[in-house]
Design a protein around this motif. Structure first.
Motif, PDB file in Angstrom:
ATOM      1  N   GLU A  30      10.837  -9.537  14.262  1.00 45.06           N
ATOM      2  CA  GLU A  30      11.432  -9.632  15.644  1.00 45.06           C
ATOM      3  C   GLU A  30      12.663 -10.625  15.851  1.00 45.06           C
ATOM      4  N   SER A  31      13.073 -11.160  14.438  1.00 51.34           N
ATOM      5  CA  SER A  31      14.209 -11.945  14.488  1.00 51.34           C
ATOM      6  C   SER A  31      15.008 -11.454  13.471  1.00 51.34           C
ATOM      7  N   VAL A  32      16.315 -11.805  13.397  1.00 50.06           N
ATOM      8  CA  VAL A  32      17.341 -11.400  12.596  1.00 50.06           C
ATOM      9  C   VAL A  32      17.262 -12.496  11.500  1.00 50.06           C
ATOM     10  N   LEU A  33      17.170 -11.804  10.287  1.00 55.07           N
ATOM     11  CA  LEU A  33      16.916 -12.623   8.809  1.00 55.07           C
ATOM     12  C   LEU A  33      18.226 -12.441   8.014  1.00 55.07           C
ATOM     13  N   GLU A  34      18.365 -13.088   7.020  1.00 52.07           N
ATOM     14  CA  GLU A  34      19.765 -13.023   6.277  1.00 52.07           C
ATOM     15  C   GLU A  34      20.016 -11.622   5.907  1.00 52.07           C
ATOM     16  N   SER A  35      18.700 -10.899   5.335  1.00 51.99           N
ATOM     17  CA  SER A  35      18.577  -9.717   4.822  1.00 51.99           C
ATOM     18  C   SER A  35      18.512  -8.741   6.217  1.00 51.99           C
ATOM     19  N   GLY A  36      18.572  -8.791   6.997  1.00 54.56           N
ATOM     20  CA  GLY A  36      18.271  -7.937   8.332  1.00 54.56           C
ATOM     21  C   GLY A  36      17.285  -8.339   8.983  1.00 54.56           C
ATOM     22  N   LEU A  37      16.490  -7.193   9.661  1.00 55.60           N
ATOM     23  CA  LEU A  37      15.343  -7.449  10.487  1.00 55.60           C
ATOM     24  C   LEU A  37      14.040  -7.183   9.624  1.00 55.60           C
ATOM     25  N   ASP A  38      14.120  -6.784   8.353  1.00 53.43           N
ATOM     26  CA  ASP A  38      12.981  -6.351   7.449  1.00 53.43           C
ATOM     27  C   ASP A  38      12.557  -7.545   6.500  1.00 53.43           C
ATOM     28  N   SER A  39      11.469  -7.310   6.025  1.00 51.68           N
ATOM     29  CA  SER A  39      10.931  -7.906   5.039  1.00 51.68           C
ATOM     30  C   SER A  39      10.104  -6.824   4.016  1.00 51.68           C
ATOM     31  N   VAL A  40      10.298  -6.686   2.812  1.00 57.80           N
ATOM     32  CA  VAL A  40       9.969  -5.537   2.081  1.00 57.80           C
ATOM     33  C   VAL A  40       8.862  -6.248   1.283  1.00 57.80           C
ATOM     34  N   HIS A  41       7.666  -5.366   1.150  1.00 59.46           N
ATOM     35  CA  HIS A  41       6.493  -5.750   0.316  1.00 59.46           C
ATOM     36  C   HIS A  41       6.207  -4.615  -0.571  1.00 59.46           C
ATOM     37  N   PHE A  42       5.938  -4.936  -1.869  1.00 60.64           N
ATOM     38  CA  PHE A  42       5.569  -3.822  -2.749  1.00 60.64           C
ATOM     39  C   PHE A  42       4.053  -3.627  -2.722  1.00 60.64           C
ATOM     40  N   MET A  43       3.356  -2.584  -2.244  1.00 59.10           N
ATOM     41  CA  MET A  43       2.032  -2.350  -2.219  1.00 59.10           C
ATOM     42  C   MET A  43       1.578  -1.519  -3.305  1.00 59.10           C
ATOM     43  N   ILE A  44       0.259  -1.606  -3.838  1.00 52.03           N
ATOM     44  CA  ILE A  44      -0.045  -0.521  -4.938  1.00 52.03           C
ATOM     45  C   ILE A  44      -1.683  -0.535  -4.783  1.00 52.03           C
ATOM     46  N   SER A  45      -2.125   0.673  -5.048  1.00 47.06           N
ATOM     47  CA  SER A  45      -3.581   0.788  -5.553  1.00 47.06           C
ATOM     48  C   SER A  45      -3.640   1.450  -6.875  1.00 47.06           C
ATOM     49  N   THR A  46      -4.365   0.737  -7.555  1.00 43.71           N
ATOM     50  CA  THR A  46      -4.651   1.190  -8.832  1.00 43.71           C
ATOM     51  C   THR A  46      -5.891   2.238  -9.219  1.00 43.71           C
ATOM     52  N   ASN A  47      -6.594   2.306  -8.415  1.00 40.77           N
ATOM     53  CA  ASN A  47      -7.639   3.196  -8.412  1.00 40.77           C
ATOM     54  C   ASN A  47      -7.509   4.220  -7.062  1.00 40.77           C
ATOM     55  N   THR A  48      -8.139   5.399  -7.345  1.00 37.50           N
ATOM     56  CA  THR A  48      -8.134   6.371  -6.258  1.00 37.50           C
ATOM     57  C   THR A  48      -8.922   5.858  -5.275  1.00 37.50           C
ATOM     58  N   GLY A  49      -8.794   6.102  -3.896  1.00 40.49           N
ATOM     59  CA  GLY A  49      -9.596   5.520  -2.838  1.00 40.49           C
ATOM     60  C   GLY A  49      -9.244   4.199  -2.370  1.00 40.49           C
ATOM     61  N   GLU A  50      -8.744   3.191  -3.066  1.00 46.18           N
ATOM     62  CA  GLU A  50      -8.808   1.830  -2.846  1.00 46.18           C
ATOM     63  C   GLU A  50      -7.573   1.726  -1.927  1.00 46.18           C
ATOM     64  N   PRO A  51      -7.480   0.951  -0.976  1.00 50.46           N
ATOM     65  CA  PRO A  51      -6.784   0.476  -0.197  1.00 50.46           C
ATOM     66  C   PRO A  51      -5.380  -0.240  -1.141  1.00 50.46           C
ATOM     67  N   LYS A  52      -4.261   0.226  -0.400  1.00 43.25           N
ATOM     68  CA  LYS A  52      -3.052  -0.531  -1.177  1.00 43.25           C
ATOM     69  C   LYS A  52      -3.146  -1.910  -0.777  1.00 43.25           C
ATOM     70  N   LYS A  53      -2.696  -2.964  -1.789  1.00 38.96           N
ATOM     71  CA  LYS A  53      -2.691  -4.347  -1.575  1.00 38.96           C
ATOM     72  C   LYS A  53      -1.364  -4.747  -2.307  1.00 38.96           C
ATOM     73  N   PRO A  54      -0.921  -5.813  -1.824  1.00 42.62           N
ATOM     74  CA  PRO A  54       0.311  -6.640  -2.441  1.00 42.62           C
ATOM     75  C   PRO A  54       0.290  -6.485  -4.141  1.00 42.62           C
ATOM     76  N   LEU A  55       1.277  -6.068  -4.717  1.00 40.29           N
ATOM     77  CA  LEU A  55       1.559  -5.652  -5.880  1.00 40.29           C
ATOM     78  C   LEU A  55       1.111  -7.182  -6.826  1.00 40.29           C
ATOM     79  N   GLU A  56       1.642  -8.328  -6.508  1.00 39.80           N
ATOM     80  CA  GLU A  56       1.357  -9.725  -7.329  1.00 39.80           C
ATOM     81  C   GLU A  56      -0.157 -10.132  -7.008  1.00 39.80           C
ATOM     82  N   LYS A  57      -0.937  -9.388  -6.274  1.00 41.24           N
ATOM     83  CA  LYS A  57      -2.567  -9.718  -6.192  1.00 41.24           C
ATOM     84  C   LYS A  57      -3.396  -9.017  -6.739  1.00 41.24           C
ATOM     85  N   ILE A  58      -2.938  -7.954  -7.242  1.00 40.86           N
ATOM     86  CA  ILE A  58      -3.972  -6.655  -7.672  1.00 40.86           C
ATOM     87  C   ILE A  58      -4.124  -6.218  -8.964  1.00 40.86           C
TER      88      ILE A  58
END
Length: 177
Positions: free
Chosen positions: A83-111
């Motif tokens: 909702e506020s303007v950051l140095e890089s714009g309005l967005d934050s970008v997160h890389f999400m991944i699921s390593t097995n079929t059917g699992e929900p995507k979670k942050p890359l660094e945690k899974i």
């Protein structure tokens, strides 16, 4: 005498600013609202571009992951508009991944495990090959937990990356060298 006249002029300007502080503050706040509006408009445009780029990047990286033996993985950049303007714009970008079929995507660094993370980085590097001009890429034991066909595929992918940049690798498998 010249310095005295300059000092007098500076002091008169400072006095005028103090006497008209409320008017100046209102003017600055109005300018700030206009600039903030412009930033939000630009941020919205960048948000749309990032969403499209995230889709394209997801397809490229998932194709690379499949090639190097992580066919069940599903990688997706998640663009979260704030909702506020950051140095890089309005967005934050997160890389999400699921390593097995059917699992929900979670942050890359945690899974992912170390070996998976190395291969995901390899896939990302391959996907960015035409955009990134890093002179040297280092892969440390990218072969953890793999062998046979997957190791050969990882070796082929590293070879293709080596056509555009220098690749250094610490490995235990002959297919990787």
């Amino acid at each position: 005498v010249g310095e005295i006249h300059k000092k007098l002029s500076d002091m008169e300007n400072e006095l005028w600013e103090l006497e008209n502080a409320e008017t100046l503050i209102k003017k600055l706040k109005q300018e700030m609202r206009g600039i903030t509006g412009d930033l939000i408009t630009e941020g919205e445009a960048i948000h749309s571009l990032r969403n499209q780029a995230a889709k394209d990047l997801s397809q490229k990286i998932n194709r690379e992951l499949k090639f190097i033996g992580l066919g069940k993985a599903d990688f997706a950049p998640f663009v979260l508009k704030g909702e506020s303007v950051l140095e890089s714009g309005l967005d934050s970008v997160h890389f999400m991944i699921s390593t097995n079929t059917g699992e929900p995507k979670k942050p890359l660094e945690k899974i992912v495990s170390g070996g998976e993370l190395s291969r995901i980085m390899l896939a990302m590097k391959a996907a960015f090959l035409d955009k990134d001009h890093t002179p040297t890429v280092i892969f440390d034991e990218i072969d953890i937990g793999i062998s046979g066909r997957i190791a050969a595929a990882v070796g082929q992918k590293m070879y293709s990356i080596a056509s555009a940049t220098q690749v250094l690798s610490v490995t235990h498998l002959p297919q990787i060298t």
